[in-house]
Design an enzyme around this catalytic site. Structure first.
Site, short mmCIF file in Angstrom:
data_model
loop_
_atom_site.label_atom_id
_atom_site.label_comp_id
_atom_site.label_asym_id
_atom_site.label_seq_id
_atom_site.Cartn_x
_atom_site.Cartn_y
_atom_site.Cartn_z
N ARG A 1 13.07 -1.28 -5.17
CA ARG A 1 12.74 -2.70 -5.05
C ARG A 1 11.36 -2.85 -4.43
NH1 ARG A 1 12.55 -3.60 0.22
NH2 ARG A 1 14.04 -2.62 1.64
N GLY B 1 18.63 -10.96 1.13
CA GLY B 1 19.57 -10.75 2.22
C GLY B 1 19.39 -11.87 3.22
N ILE C 1 13.50 -10.74 0.96
CA ILE C 1 13.48 -10.76 -0.51
C ILE C 1 12.81 -9.48 -1.01
CG2 ILE C 1 12.61 -11.93 -2.58
CD1 ILE C 1 12.75 -14.55 -1.11
N GLY C 2 13.50 -8.77 -1.88
CA GLY C 2 12.93 -7.58 -2.50
C GLY C 2 13.56 -7.42 -3.88
N CYS D 1 10.31 -5.28 7.45
CA CYS D 1 9.41 -5.50 6.32
C CYS D 1 7.96 -5.16 6.66
CB CYS D 1 9.52 -6.94 5.81
SG CYS D 1 11.18 -7.34 5.23
N ILE E 1 10.65 -1.81 4.77
CA ILE E 1 11.97 -1.53 5.34
C ILE E 1 12.67 -2.81 5.81
CG2 ILE E 1 11.12 -1.14 7.71
CD1 ILE E 1 13.21 1.24 7.78
N THR E 2 13.98 -2.84 5.64
CA THR E 2 14.79 -3.92 6.16
C THR E 2 16.19 -3.41 6.47
OG1 THR E 2 15.37 -6.27 5.89
CG2 THR E 2 15.70 -4.83 3.98
N PHE E 3 17.01 -4.28 7.01
CA PHE E 3 18.38 -3.93 7.36
C PHE E 3 19.35 -4.84 6.62
CE2 PHE E 3 22.17 -4.98 9.89
CZ PHE E 3 22.73 -3.72 10.02
N GLY F 1 8.79 -4.44 -1.49
CA GLY F 1 8.92 -4.66 -0.06
C GLY F 1 9.06 -3.38 0.74
#
EC number: 2.3.1.181
Length: 228
Positions: A81, A163, A149-150, A179, A85-87, A83
């Site tokens: 995807r 998410g 958003i990714g 992010c 890093i995210t959780f 973007g």
């Protein structure tokens, strides 16, 4: 926009590991159809077990970083995807539109903008009128991100998505730079509204916003029926 509104089938998949959610996305996206009009569109709604994910821009996250994050009790995945890093985890509403943009508008830029409008309208309906976009990805309330958003697109078929933090434990984000954006934080619907926001409450509003912004007709279908 097409004169006939496209159909989007809503699949409520419950709580899944990231790997299981990714496999389900791939199953729904891999349709052997001759024409784009025959493609069956889906909106996959779920909640993930704790997981950190990185997009195509890894920005220096190493195997040591991966080990550090796994030791917190979360999974870790590298994805295709957009973007950084995210959780994802309990209390976060994850929405993966698996749609053929040729039935809507064949533009990834239009798609991302429409996703953003969907989340902003969801927040507005729930009582957060100042949710907005900035030069950074995602949806923000002030300097705190409420929704990541990714997305990914292949031959105008979309995967991945958003998410939206409903009642997410925001402490998970303290171990990363969400992010890749320094000096900014995260928030949730519950934090902003000062009451517990369940996924079911947020889902109802999101579906209404999605059908309006994407100008489509949504219909419910169980996960079991999709897989049969």
């Amino acid at each position: 926009m097409p004169t006939v509104q496209p159909f989007v089938t809503v699949v409520r998949a419950g709580r899944l590991s990231y790997a299981a959610g990714l496999k389900l996305q791939q199953e729904l996206a891999k349709q052997n159809v001759q024409q784009s009009s025959d493609f069956r569109n889906y909106l996959l709604l779920l909640e993930h077990d704790p997981v950190y994910t990185i997009g195509i821009r890894t920005k220096g996250y190493t195997a040591q970083d991966e080990d550090r994050l796994r030791k917190l009790g979360a999974d870790f995945h590298r994805t295709d995807r957009g973007g950084l890093i995210t959780f994802h985890g309990p209390g976060q509403l994850v929405a993966y539109p698996i749609i053929n943009l040729r039935q809507f508008k064949p533009s990834i830029r239009w798609y991302v903008t429409t996703l953003e409008r969907t989340v902003i309208e969801t927040c507005r309906q729930m009582g957060i009128p100042n949710a907005s976009t900035t030069q950074d990805t995602g949806i923000w309330v002030g300097d705190r991100k409420i929704c990541a958003i990714g997305v990914h697109g292949s031959r105008y078929v979309t995967t991945h998505g958003i998410g939206l933090n409903c009642s997410t434990d925001l402490k998970w984000f303290e171990h990363i730079v969400p992010c890749g954006i320094e000096g900014k934080g995260v928030t949730s619907l519950s934090e902003q509204l000062q009451r517990h926001i369940s996924l079911s409450e947020a889902t109802a509003v999101l579906l209404d916003s999605f059908s309006k912004t994407f100008e489509c007709l949504v219909q419910e279908q169980s996960k079991a029926r999709v897989q049969n």
